[in-house]
Design an enzyme around this catalytic site. Sequence first.
Site, PDB file in Angstrom:
ATOM      1  N   ASP A 211       0.802  -1.069   0.100  1.00 29.93           N
ATOM      2  CA  ASP A 211       0.273  -0.124   0.041  1.00 29.93           C
ATOM      3  C   ASP A 211       0.703   1.383   0.031  1.00 29.93           C
ATOM      4  O   ASP A 211       1.901   1.270   0.765  1.00 29.93           O
ATOM      5  CB  ASP A 211      -0.954  -0.050   1.220  1.00 29.93           C
ATOM      6  CG  ASP A 211      -1.704   1.215   1.478  1.00 29.93           C
ATOM      7  OD1 ASP A 211      -2.820   1.144   0.545  1.00 29.93           O
ATOM      8  OD2 ASP A 211      -1.700   2.014   2.262  1.00 29.93           O
ATOM      9  N   GLU A 265      13.557 -15.084  -0.622  1.00 26.78           N
ATOM     10  CA  GLU A 265      13.769 -16.138   0.311  1.00 26.78           C
ATOM     11  C   GLU A 265      12.675 -17.237  -0.014  1.00 26.78           C
ATOM     12  O   GLU A 265      13.064 -18.481   0.573  1.00 26.78           O
ATOM     13  CB  GLU A 265      13.843 -15.833   1.725  1.00 26.78           C
ATOM     14  CG  GLU A 265      14.952 -14.936   2.334  1.00 26.78           C
ATOM     15  CD  GLU A 265      14.716 -14.419   3.678  1.00 26.78           C
ATOM     16  OE1 GLU A 265      13.855 -14.752   4.234  1.00 26.78           O
ATOM     17  OE2 GLU A 265      15.576 -13.454   3.912  1.00 26.78           O
TER      18      GLU A 265
END
Length: 537
Positions: A211, A265
């Site tokens: 956002d 990751e």
Amino acid sequence: MAQPPGNKGVMTSAPWWQSGVVYQIYPRSFQDSNGDGIGDLPGISQRIDYLADLGIDAIWLSPVYPSPMADFGYDVANYVDIDAVFGTLADLDALVKTAHQRGLKVIMDLVPNHTSDQHPWFLESRASRDNPKRDWYVWRDPKPDGSVPTNWLSEFGGPSWTLDPITGQYYYHAYLAAQPDLNWRNREVVAAMDDVLRFWFDRGVDGFRLDTIHHLIEDADFRDNPPNPDFKPGDPPTKALQRLYTNDRPETQTVLARFRQIADEYDDRALIGEAYIPLEALMAYYGHAGSGLHLPFNFQLLSTPWTPQDIAELIQRYEALLPPGAWPNWVLGNHDRQRLISRIGETQAPLAAMLLLSLRGTPTIYYGEEIGMSDVPIPPELVQDPWEKQVPGHGLGRDPARTPMAWSPERKSGFTHGIPWLPLGDDALARNVATQKADPQSLWSLYRDLLHLRRTEPALAVGDCVAIQAERSVLRYERHHAGRRFSVILNFGDEVTDVSAPGGDMIYSTASRNGRRTVTDRVRLLAHEGVLVAHAR
Ligand code: GLC
Ligand code: CA
């Protein structure tokens, strides 16, 4: 790439966030399961079959975290739980599981710029000047005369500084006073948000829509924003200043690179970002060599004049600006903007659908767009949106585009048994999913057809986009991929138009739907008709 069970993804080696289609759900308004008039996670789970059949690939949920709902979830009081109004963590896990079973990805909304003023971090931060979390937010002394530290304005009207009487300092908020900005120069904030990302990735969430990332960091020297020379009387008061020192600061990229590192990751996760800034500036949000976002939202179609010439120019400009390896994306509506139909008119809806679903780049569909929901007028006593409440009379209210999804031709449209939190549109009895699913000529059927065509013809999803042209009322371009070649030809005008076209097979028309025809060298387009022509080579 192994395809998930359920939906067959597009048959290409492109990652899902490139070949797929995102569908934005505003959870309060999608499906209520417990009769409180507010949509919830179990409600969304019930509608997963609907979404899979429609043919989308990923759902993005606007925020569902615990929140006082001052800005309907964009004021987060706990990043690692679910608000009771939407359900529980177990409901979220169940939704992710059901979605994955049907081959759909789940994208959550992350609000890193600010928290709720009720978040424990802020409660601590405001407790005293020497609280260990003081520096997690942006605190500043008043000017000697007691006034605000800078002239910076809140996006929702008024100053973006609020004085905290207990400690005598102002805190900064790009939005409501109930949404204090985090201080992204503080390393503990960075580490805390790392944990938030991992918490959801570990639960199987496939990505985040980030956002308002253009607001993440403010000027270190707290310089005043200069006046906006383009400001006109009648403009929203927030437009009075150029947001030079508050928006799109260069340090933002360091924060985004960290988010990307965490996402990388894990396997196959994606980051989408909301930044209302010019296209040129937006390109930096891709980062260098994959260090930034996968998809910085391209909001240009929300404001570009709806003409073939303007849109052709936009596509060319955007394609030319994209850095090497960057993947494009397109948006026609969201929970902050007027609904598509209300902006461009009902007759243009089929064309808009074909445009969105045939341009090069990941499309995002806003819930209800597929049945042509339009803005619902909200009487003053029912207004919910804090922006409308703070700056009334500028048409900034976002409630009209956030009304409940119309599912079926019954009272309350199958959305709820209770009192819907916002009124349903007057047209919901006629314009709803069940009615349109039964009609092969409906807008819903058009979306379904085009979404399924993208799966069988990868050129439409991941092909190159070339030969972009506008001629009088017609916009056209070609999509090429792996020896397949298509023309997309869209007549924006309200008159029949003949255009020349290389020979081929018309495989789809927004007007006649299943009317396959052979094209020799010309195509006659009806008013507002869009066609797809497959060429031999
Ligand atoms: C984003 C959201 C909007 C929200 C604002 C503040 O623009 O899309 O709904 O009000 O950020 O969080
Ligand atoms: Ca509910």
